[in-house]
Design a protein around this motif. Structure first.
Motif, PDB file in Angstrom:
ATOM      1  N   GLY A 131       0.904  -1.123   0.067  1.00 36.43           N
ATOM      2  CA  GLY A 131       0.067   0.026   0.057  1.00 36.43           C
ATOM      3  C   GLY A 131       0.738   1.391  -0.112  1.00 36.43           C
ATOM      4  O   GLY A 131       2.096   1.195   0.163  1.00 36.43           O
ATOM      5  N   PRO A 132       0.164   2.402  -0.150  1.00 35.67           N
ATOM      6  CA  PRO A 132       1.011   3.719  -0.345  1.00 35.67           C
ATOM      7  C   PRO A 132       1.750   3.975   0.977  1.00 35.67           C
ATOM      8  O   PRO A 132       1.132   3.817   2.200  1.00 35.67           O
ATOM      9  CB  PRO A 132       0.167   4.579  -0.696  1.00 35.67           C
ATOM     10  CG  PRO A 132      -1.246   4.019  -1.391  1.00 35.67           C
ATOM     11  CD  PRO A 132      -1.392   2.418  -0.643  1.00 35.67           C
ATOM     12  N   VAL A 133       2.977   4.409   0.583  1.00 35.55           N
ATOM     13  CA  VAL A 133       3.736   4.797   1.947  1.00 35.55           C
ATOM     14  C   VAL A 133       4.647   6.168   1.626  1.00 35.55           C
ATOM     15  O   VAL A 133       5.028   6.258   0.372  1.00 35.55           O
ATOM     16  CB  VAL A 133       5.131   3.510   2.424  1.00 35.55           C
ATOM     17  CG1 VAL A 133       5.813   4.086   3.310  1.00 35.55           C
ATOM     18  CG2 VAL A 133       4.328   2.191   2.587  1.00 35.55           C
ATOM     19  N   GLU A 134       4.673   6.892   2.535  1.00 39.32           N
ATOM     20  CA  GLU A 134       5.330   8.199   2.061  1.00 39.32           C
ATOM     21  C   GLU A 134       6.876   7.945   2.267  1.00 39.32           C
ATOM     22  O   GLU A 134       7.490   7.400   3.278  1.00 39.32           O
ATOM     23  CB  GLU A 134       5.077   9.267   3.094  1.00 39.32           C
ATOM     24  CG  GLU A 134       5.438  10.765   2.751  1.00 39.32           C
ATOM     25  CD  GLU A 134       4.858  12.000   3.848  1.00 39.32           C
ATOM     26  OE1 GLU A 134       5.663  12.589   4.339  1.00 39.32           O
ATOM     27  OE2 GLU A 134       3.562  11.975   3.719  1.00 39.32           O
ATOM     28  N   LEU A 135       7.648   8.413   1.158  1.00 35.53           N
ATOM     29  CA  LEU A 135       9.075   8.439   1.248  1.00 35.53           C
ATOM     30  C   LEU A 135       9.575   9.510   2.122  1.00 35.53           C
ATOM     31  O   LEU A 135       9.115  10.643   2.325  1.00 35.53           O
ATOM     32  CB  LEU A 135       9.630   8.554  -0.405  1.00 35.53           C
ATOM     33  CG  LEU A 135       8.864   7.705  -1.345  1.00 35.53           C
ATOM     34  CD1 LEU A 135       9.590   8.262  -2.702  1.00 35.53           C
ATOM     35  CD2 LEU A 135       9.353   6.426  -0.912  1.00 35.53           C
ATOM     36  N   GLU A 136      10.730   9.062   2.718  1.00 30.25           N
ATOM     37  CA  GLU A 136      11.488   9.845   3.786  1.00 30.25           C
ATOM     38  C   GLU A 136      12.156  11.141   3.015  1.00 30.25           C
ATOM     39  O   GLU A 136      12.072  12.196   3.368  1.00 30.25           O
ATOM     40  CB  GLU A 136      12.317   9.130   4.497  1.00 30.25           C
ATOM     41  CG  GLU A 136      11.562   8.179   5.522  1.00 30.25           C
ATOM     42  CD  GLU A 136      12.787   7.692   6.569  1.00 30.25           C
ATOM     43  OE1 GLU A 136      13.912   7.925   6.475  1.00 30.25           O
ATOM     44  OE2 GLU A 136      12.419   6.707   7.392  1.00 30.25           O
ATOM     45  N   LYS A 137      12.490  10.669   1.672  1.00 32.85           N
ATOM     46  CA  LYS A 137      13.309  11.603   0.948  1.00 32.85           C
ATOM     47  C   LYS A 137      12.925  11.519  -0.530  1.00 32.85           C
ATOM     48  O   LYS A 137      12.975  10.310  -0.892  1.00 32.85           O
ATOM     49  CB  LYS A 137      14.714  11.507   1.150  1.00 32.85           C
ATOM     50  CG  LYS A 137      15.728  12.566   0.573  1.00 32.85           C
ATOM     51  CD  LYS A 137      17.210  12.020   0.992  1.00 32.85           C
ATOM     52  CE  LYS A 137      18.310  13.160   0.307  1.00 32.85           C
ATOM     53  NZ  LYS A 137      19.627  12.834   0.573  1.00 32.85           N
ATOM     54  N   VAL A 138      12.997  12.470  -1.445  1.00 34.45           N
ATOM     55  CA  VAL A 138      12.774  12.363  -2.756  1.00 34.45           C
ATOM     56  C   VAL A 138      14.098  13.224  -3.221  1.00 34.45           C
ATOM     57  O   VAL A 138      14.108  14.534  -3.073  1.00 34.45           O
ATOM     58  CB  VAL A 138      11.523  13.006  -3.226  1.00 34.45           C
ATOM     59  CG1 VAL A 138      11.524  13.162  -4.716  1.00 34.45           C
ATOM     60  CG2 VAL A 138      10.149  12.134  -2.753  1.00 34.45           C
ATOM     61  N   GLN A 139      14.814  12.750  -4.129  1.00 34.67           N
ATOM     62  CA  GLN A 139      15.890  13.017  -4.858  1.00 34.67           C
ATOM     63  C   GLN A 139      16.253  12.655  -6.071  1.00 34.67           C
ATOM     64  O   GLN A 139      16.660  11.446  -6.200  1.00 34.67           O
ATOM     65  CB  GLN A 139      17.119  13.048  -3.878  1.00 34.67           C
ATOM     66  CG  GLN A 139      18.206  14.003  -4.289  1.00 34.67           C
ATOM     67  CD  GLN A 139      19.496  14.164  -3.508  1.00 34.67           C
ATOM     68  OE1 GLN A 139      19.353  13.447  -2.414  1.00 34.67           O
ATOM     69  NE2 GLN A 139      20.475  14.841  -3.733  1.00 34.67           N
ATOM     70  N   THR A 140      15.760  13.294  -7.247  1.00 40.27           N
ATOM     71  CA  THR A 140      16.005  12.899  -8.463  1.00 40.27           C
ATOM     72  C   THR A 140      16.241  13.889  -9.634  1.00 40.27           C
ATOM     73  O   THR A 140      15.505  14.938  -9.334  1.00 40.27           O
ATOM     74  CB  THR A 140      15.083  12.051  -8.937  1.00 40.27           C
ATOM     75  OG1 THR A 140      15.182  11.515 -10.387  1.00 40.27           O
ATOM     76  CG2 THR A 140      13.645  12.612  -8.899  1.00 40.27           C
ATOM     77  N   LEU A 141      17.035  13.859 -10.514  1.00 41.74           N
ATOM     78  CA  LEU A 141      17.051  14.593 -11.824  1.00 41.74           C
ATOM     79  C   LEU A 141      15.867  14.841 -12.420  1.00 41.74           C
ATOM     80  O   LEU A 141      15.370  15.631 -12.945  1.00 41.74           O
ATOM     81  CB  LEU A 141      18.304  14.013 -12.723  1.00 41.74           C
ATOM     82  CG  LEU A 141      18.641  14.720 -14.016  1.00 41.74           C
ATOM     83  CD1 LEU A 141      19.388  15.984 -13.562  1.00 41.74           C
ATOM     84  CD2 LEU A 141      19.618  13.977 -14.815  1.00 41.74           C
ATOM     85  N   ALA A 142      15.065  13.622 -12.391  1.00 39.22           N
ATOM     86  CA  ALA A 142      13.656  13.679 -12.847  1.00 39.22           C
ATOM     87  C   ALA A 142      12.934  14.189 -12.217  1.00 39.22           C
ATOM     88  O   ALA A 142      12.003  13.464 -11.760  1.00 39.22           O
ATOM     89  CB  ALA A 142      13.248  12.169 -13.413  1.00 39.22           C
ATOM     90  N   ALA A 143      12.731  15.530 -11.921  1.00 41.91           N
ATOM     91  CA  ALA A 143      11.952  16.040 -10.889  1.00 41.91           C
ATOM     92  C   ALA A 143      10.475  15.922 -11.397  1.00 41.91           C
ATOM     93  O   ALA A 143       9.779  15.926 -10.461  1.00 41.91           O
ATOM     94  CB  ALA A 143      12.195  17.512 -10.989  1.00 41.91           C
TER      95      ALA A 143
END
Length: 321
Positions: free
Chosen positions: A218-230
């Motif tokens: 099921g959906p889980v909130e990510l602790e961190k989002v970091q990507t070139l593909a914004a």
């Protein structure tokens, strides 16, 4: 509309037909020479505002009662959804506010403002959601979800209907994944008519919201989002997109930053398609070997967006080995 089916997607096509043209499926011989195989490209970067996003926005607006519009609309976006909402609301004279992360592309910020929206830059992706919900409460405005809404998903699914008509022999489709609205809608449309077609999603490793949801059940909130593909930087899959993707997506893979950058550079230089990193990730996954097309006679990749300024292009090139 609690569930999304091919019926809703057909209705979405009727709802948006007067506002948008179908996008072409094209091939690039120089790109195919580098990939070593034929590949069709579904060119959503040529859509209004430079991405597939107006499809879902227009379908959402077509479903909304006037009472939901009169105090304005609010959304959260890294850029492409916000641009689509700003454009559509500008055409109809509806006040729109787009809450964007502080690191959002200046090009996309100015585009939203150019279409007439109020833009608020506020913190990271988590903070943008909190601030958007606060604005909704304070203003009595209506929140327009960027991906987790049946009408948004159905609108994005019109890409699938076009693919079925443009490529009757299609056997494999590779699609970028952020929050999951695009691949869910496309998958529903295609699997209804052609259940044997293989649907593959590609996420950035630094923003694997849907893969995380699949693994967790099921959906889980990510602790961190970091990507070139914004444009694919969702911090959480949606309830609707999680459920739909589990029904219609056959494979879900992730791609690292080097692979994303190399694939975007390849699509730009050899394919001659000026796609942003998130828009190029499906082609990038094929080029990196993350998605195998062995045995496929007719494969297509969705190029989902092309909104990239020169500064972002230089950042992309810096990621190359």
């Amino acid at each position: 509309m609690s569930d999304i089916s091919a019926v809703e997607i057909e209705a979405a096509r009727e709802a948006i037909a007067g506002f948008l043209e179908p996008t072409p499926c094209l091939r690039s011989r120089p790109l195919e020479e580098r990939l070593g195989r034929p590949l069709w490209l579904k060119c959503e970067l040529f859509q209004q505002t430079g991405s597939f996003k107006p499809r879902g926005v227009l379908n959402w607006l077509a479903s909304a009662a006037d009472t939901r519009l009169e105090r304005g609309l609010v959304t959260v976006s890294a850029g492409n959804h916000g641009m689509a909402l700003a454009w559509a609301c500008g055409e109809r004279g509806i006040p729109a506010t787009v809450v964007m992360p502080e690191g959002a592309s200046p090009f996309k910020v100015e585009a939203c403002r150019g279409y007439g929206a109020e833009v608020i830059l506020h913190g990271d992706i988590r903070a943008t959601w909190a601030h958007a919900n606060q604005l909704v409460r304070e203003r009595g405005a209506t929140l327009v979800p960027p991906y987790d809404d049946p009408y948004i998903i159905a609108g994005q699914g019109t890409v699938g209907l076009e693919l079925l008509e443009q490529l009757p022999e299609l056997d494999t489709l590779i699609c970028p994944v952020g929050g999951g609205g695009l691949i869910s809608g496309i998958g529903i449309a295609i699997k209804y008519a052609r259940p044997e077609v293989r649907i593959v999603g590609v996420e950035p490793a630094g923003a694997a919201a849907l893969k995380t949801a699949w693994d967790a059940g099921g959906p889980v909130e990510l602790e961190k989002v970091q990507t070139l593909a914004a444009s694919l930087g969702a911090n959480r899959a949606g309830e609707h997109t999680y459920a739909a993707s589990r029904r219609v997506v056959d494979e879900l893979v992730t791609l690292d930053e080097e692979g994303i950058a190399a694939g975007a550079e390849l699509l730009i230089t050899r394919g001659k398609f000026y796609a942003e990193p998130g828009g190029a990730i499906a082609v990038a996954a094929i080029a990196a070997g993350a998605v195998s097309l062995d045995g496929s006679a007719c494969a297509a990749a969705v190029v989902s967006g092309g909104n990239m300024e020169t500064g972002e292009l230089l950042k992309l090139l810096d990621k190359l080995p």
